[in-house]
Design an enzyme around this catalytic site. Structure first.
Site, PDB file in Angstrom:
ATOM      1  N   ASP A   1     -27.069 -10.095  -9.080  1.00 36.80           N
ATOM      2  CA  ASP A   1     -27.558 -10.282  -7.799  1.00 36.80           C
ATOM      3  C   ASP A   1     -27.313 -11.777  -7.372  1.00 36.80           C
ATOM      4  OD1 ASP A   1     -28.261  -7.584  -7.287  1.00 36.80           O
ATOM      5  OD2 ASP A   1     -30.117  -8.254  -8.023  1.00 36.80           O
TER       6      ASP A   1
ATOM      7  N   LYS B   1     -24.741  -4.791 -13.500  1.00 37.28           N
ATOM      8  CA  LYS B   1     -24.540  -4.235 -12.265  1.00 37.28           C
ATOM      9  C   LYS B   1     -24.195  -4.982 -11.082  1.00 37.28           C
ATOM     10  CE  LYS B   1     -28.449  -3.255  -9.370  1.00 37.28           C
ATOM     11  NZ  LYS B   1     -28.340  -3.522  -7.926  1.00 37.28           N
TER      12      LYS B   1
ATOM     13  N   ASP C   1     -22.740  -0.707  -7.896  1.00 38.65           N
ATOM     14  CA  ASP C   1     -23.805  -0.044  -7.157  1.00 38.65           C
ATOM     15  C   ASP C   1     -23.556  -0.182  -5.557  1.00 38.65           C
ATOM     16  OD1 ASP C   1     -26.480   0.708  -6.212  1.00 38.65           O
ATOM     17  OD2 ASP C   1     -27.340  -1.167  -6.787  1.00 38.65           O
TER      18      ASP C   1
ATOM     19  N   LYS D   1     -23.413   2.464  -3.446  1.00 38.60           N
ATOM     20  CA  LYS D   1     -24.192   3.564  -2.591  1.00 38.60           C
ATOM     21  C   LYS D   1     -23.480   4.363  -1.491  1.00 38.60           C
ATOM     22  CE  LYS D   1     -28.993   1.646  -3.788  1.00 38.60           C
ATOM     23  NZ  LYS D   1     -28.475   0.203  -4.389  1.00 38.60           N
TER      24      LYS D   1
ATOM     25  N   ASP E   1     -21.051   8.903   3.220  1.00 42.62           N
ATOM     26  CA  ASP E   1     -20.373   9.101   4.516  1.00 42.62           C
ATOM     27  C   ASP E   1     -19.631  10.389   4.390  1.00 42.62           C
ATOM     28  OD1 ASP E   1     -18.552   8.754   6.720  1.00 42.62           O
ATOM     29  OD2 ASP E   1     -18.240   6.522   6.047  1.00 42.62           O
TER      30      ASP E   1
ATOM     31  N   THR F   1     -14.257  11.017   3.180  1.00 46.10           N
ATOM     32  CA  THR F   1     -14.110   9.471   3.390  1.00 46.10           C
ATOM     33  C   THR F   1     -14.488   8.972   2.005  1.00 46.10           C
ATOM     34  OG1 THR F   1     -14.395   9.403   5.589  1.00 46.10           O
ATOM     35  CG2 THR F   1     -14.901   7.311   4.446  1.00 46.10           C
TER      36      THR F   1
ATOM     37  N   THR G   1     -36.632   3.344  -2.749  1.00 44.74           N
ATOM     38  CA  THR G   1     -37.831   3.190  -3.180  1.00 44.74           C
ATOM     39  C   THR G   1     -38.676   2.305  -2.108  1.00 44.74           C
ATOM     40  OG1 THR G   1     -37.119   1.203  -4.504  1.00 44.74           O
ATOM     41  CG2 THR G   1     -38.033   3.139  -5.496  1.00 44.74           C
TER      42      THR G   1
ATOM     43  N   ARG H   1     -34.078 -10.327 -12.354  1.00 41.88           N
ATOM     44  CA  ARG H   1     -34.614 -11.684 -12.370  1.00 41.88           C
ATOM     45  C   ARG H   1     -35.244 -12.129 -13.845  1.00 41.88           C
ATOM     46  NH1 ARG H   1     -37.091 -10.701  -6.746  1.00 41.88           N
ATOM     47  NH2 ARG H   1     -37.079  -8.416  -7.550  1.00 41.88           N
TER      48      ARG H   1
HETATM   49  O1  C5P Z   1     -34.669  -8.498 -10.186  1.00 39.73           O
HETATM   50  P1  C5P Z   1     -35.268  -7.144 -10.345  1.00 39.73           P
HETATM   51  O2  C5P Z   1     -35.219  -6.787 -11.910  1.00 39.73           O
HETATM   52  O3  C5P Z   1     -36.217  -6.965  -9.522  1.00 39.73           O
HETATM   53  O4  C5P Z   1     -33.524  -6.567 -10.077  1.00 39.73           O
HETATM   54  C1  C5P Z   1     -33.707  -5.198  -9.791  1.00 39.73           C
HETATM   55  C2  C5P Z   1     -32.368  -4.750  -9.424  1.00 39.73           C
HETATM   56  O5  C5P Z   1     -32.279  -3.202  -9.228  1.00 39.73           O
HETATM   57  C3  C5P Z   1     -31.857  -5.222  -8.067  1.00 39.73           C
HETATM   58  O6  C5P Z   1     -30.456  -5.373  -7.927  1.00 39.73           O
HETATM   59  C4  C5P Z   1     -32.395  -4.081  -6.924  1.00 39.73           C
HETATM   60  O7  C5P Z   1     -31.665  -4.152  -5.959  1.00 39.73           O
HETATM   61  C5  C5P Z   1     -32.048  -2.847  -7.746  1.00 39.73           C
HETATM   62  N1  C5P Z   1     -32.990  -1.413  -7.510  1.00 39.73           N
HETATM   63  C6  C5P Z   1     -34.282  -1.644  -7.486  1.00 39.73           C
HETATM   64  N2  C5P Z   1     -35.046  -0.469  -7.041  1.00 39.73           N
HETATM   65  C7  C5P Z   1     -34.342   0.677  -6.713  1.00 39.73           C
HETATM   66  C8  C5P Z   1     -32.890   0.647  -6.709  1.00 39.73           C
HETATM   67  C9  C5P Z   1     -32.279  -0.424  -7.042  1.00 39.73           C
HETATM   68  O8  C5P Z   1     -34.852  -2.829  -7.783  1.00 39.73           O
HETATM   69  N3  C5P Z   1     -35.106   1.649  -6.354  1.00 39.73           N
END
Ligand code: C5P
Length: 234
Positions: A9, A33, A60, A62, A65, A69, A120, A212
């Protein structure tokens, strides 16, 4: 060996390549990812470059459409040679089947295709009052997982806490890709319900997504190694 997918990210290519530099020497390069932020900033050229360096990639984006498409977008993505892509199961079974068709290469191979069931960030309240879906959230998630499976998809993104139920409903071969994972004693950040890599393995996760705790670690290669060892219960 089950994979821990590092969520890259980062805002741009420079930050991503700087982060990846210490991983270049690993014999088995990690799964990464790449989400919308980085893809929209750095584009397909960067995906190709990272892939050519030997990393596996979960793109990722997602998709959601009309079937035609999504099929045509998947035809483009299949040429990027990524390893996993996703879409929203809410697009329906016709869209999911069209996506699979678009993603399949001439030689019959294709990236893993997984579905997002309900985000989520969507609560029961939002689902009921805004989306007018009056079934329990858990039932909707499992139903969307079954729709994804009957459309030929390989799995879903879900919480490790849902992985066992997804396997009960869709079978053990249906892949669960699970974010919301933290080391024991680590910061949860904005994640509400977290599990450790070891717990996620016990709950039946097939792939972990960790951002993170690895990207923000003092030694990201060491943190990734720890996550892999704990997830594979070594
Ligand atoms: O930093 P962290 O471990 O929280 O990152 C989790 C990753 O998984 C992020 O890229 C977040 O957008 C993604 N994600 C999530 N929960 C979801 C779907 C995707 O945390 N339900």
């Amino acid at each position: 060996m089950k994979d821990v997918i590092i969520a890259c990210d980062f805002p741009d290519e420079k930050a991503t390549l700087t982060f990846l530099q210490p991983f270049m020497g690993l014999a088995r390069k990690p799964y990464l990812k790449i989400g919308m932020e980085l893809y929209y900033a750095a584009g397909p050229q960067m995906v190709r470059k990272i892939k050519e360096s030997g990393f596996s990639i979960f793109l990722d984006l997602k998709l959601h459409d009309i079937p035609n498409t999504v099929k045509r977008a998947m035809q483009v993505l299949k040429n990027l040679d990524v390893d996993m892509v996703n879409l929203h199961a809410a697009g329906g079974t016709e869209m999911m089947r069209a996506a699979l068709e678009g993603l399949t290469r001439d030689d019959g191979t294709r990236p893993i295709l997984i579905a997002v069931t309900q985000l989520t960030s969507t609560s029961q309240d939002v689902m009921t009052k805004e989306l007018l879906i009056d079934r329990p959230l858990d039932e909707v998630v499992m139903h969307y997982a079954k729709n994804a499976q009957s459309s030929g998809l390989d799995g879903v993104v879900c919480s490790p806490l849902e992985a066992g139920k997804v396997h009960d409903v869709c079978g053990s071969g249906f892949i669960t890709v699970t974010p919301g994972v933290r080391f024991a004693g680590g910061e949860a950040g904005d994640q509400k319900r977290v599990t450790t890599p070891g717990m996620a393995a016990e709950l039946g996760s097939d792939f972990l997504v960790m951002g993170r705790p690895i990207t923000g670690a003092q030694d990201p290669v060491e943190a990734y190694g720890r996550a892999m060892r704990e997830f594979n219960q070594q």
